[in-house]
Design a protein around this motif. Structure first.
Motif, PDB file in Angstrom:
ATOM      1  N   GLU A  16       0.837  -1.204   0.000  1.00 38.81           N
ATOM      2  CA  GLU A  16       0.000   0.000   0.000  1.00 38.81           C
ATOM      3  C   GLU A  16       0.871   1.253   0.000  1.00 38.81           C
ATOM      4  N   VAL A  17       1.905   1.260   0.806  1.00 44.55           N
ATOM      5  CA  VAL A  17       2.826   2.403   0.856  1.00 44.55           C
ATOM      6  C   VAL A  17       3.608   2.514  -0.447  1.00 44.55           C
ATOM      7  N   ALA A  18       4.066   1.383  -0.973  1.00 44.68           N
ATOM      8  CA  ALA A  18       4.901   1.384  -2.176  1.00 44.68           C
ATOM      9  C   ALA A  18       4.145   1.812  -3.428  1.00 44.68           C
ATOM     10  N   ILE A  19       2.856   1.502  -3.513  1.00 41.99           N
ATOM     11  CA  ILE A  19       2.101   1.802  -4.736  1.00 41.99           C
ATOM     12  C   ILE A  19       1.674   3.268  -4.805  1.00 41.99           C
ATOM     13  N   GLN A  29      -6.086   5.629  -9.496  1.00 40.81           N
ATOM     14  CA  GLN A  29      -6.749   5.434  -8.209  1.00 40.81           C
ATOM     15  C   GLN A  29      -6.432   4.028  -7.708  1.00 40.81           C
ATOM     16  N   VAL A  30      -6.233   3.888  -6.412  1.00 36.50           N
ATOM     17  CA  VAL A  30      -6.029   2.573  -5.812  1.00 36.50           C
ATOM     18  C   VAL A  30      -7.132   2.353  -4.783  1.00 36.50           C
ATOM     19  N   THR A  31      -7.912   1.317  -5.002  1.00 32.59           N
ATOM     20  CA  THR A  31      -8.958   0.928  -4.074  1.00 32.59           C
ATOM     21  C   THR A  31      -8.450  -0.267  -3.285  1.00 32.59           C
ATOM     22  N   ILE A  32      -8.541  -0.176  -1.973  1.00 30.58           N
ATOM     23  CA  ILE A  32      -8.077  -1.276  -1.122  1.00 30.58           C
ATOM     24  C   ILE A  32      -9.288  -2.093  -0.705  1.00 30.58           C
ATOM     25  N   VAL A  33      -9.207  -3.396  -0.959  1.00 27.79           N
ATOM     26  CA  VAL A  33     -10.307  -4.308  -0.664  1.00 27.79           C
ATOM     27  C   VAL A  33      -9.815  -5.361   0.324  1.00 27.79           C
ATOM     28  N   LEU A  64       5.370  -5.354  -4.521  1.00 25.59           N
ATOM     29  CA  LEU A  64       5.136  -4.530  -5.700  1.00 25.59           C
ATOM     30  C   LEU A  64       6.246  -4.784  -6.723  1.00 25.59           C
ATOM     31  N   ASP A  65       5.839  -5.176  -7.917  1.00 26.86           N
ATOM     32  CA  ASP A  65       6.770  -5.276  -9.043  1.00 26.86           C
ATOM     33  C   ASP A  65       6.670  -3.933  -9.759  1.00 26.86           C
TER      34      ASP A  65
END
Length: 77
Positions: A16-19, A29-33, A64-65
């Motif tokens: 989450e921090v890396a992205i 946008q990043v949605t966390i599920v 994260l790649d």
């Protein structure tokens, strides 16, 4: 993008921090599920979390790649 995650997972927090900077760079946008809140997601991704998706495309899991994700995001701009 969707980050399949769980609350007590340190790898999930790390991804989450890396992205965040990459998402900001590409205006994504990043949605966390929470995987544990959805039985279908839990059945599919339980031991793979964190999993970063764009639609149905799995970009990476565990870590994260950045290179692969950057290449993918560049292609959908």
């Amino acid at each position: 993008m969707t980050l399949i995650s769980r609350g007590y997972c340190h790898l999930c927090h790390d991804m989450e921090v890396a992205i965040k900077p990459l998402a900001e760079e590409f205006g994504a946008q990043v949605t966390i599920v929470d995987v544990d809140a959805n039985p279908d997601l839990e059945a599919r991704y339980d031991e793979l979390v964190p999993v970063l998706l764009h639609g149905e495309t799995e970009l990476c899991h565990y870590f994260l790649d950045e290179a692969k994700t950057r290449e993918y995001l560049s292609g959908i701009r």
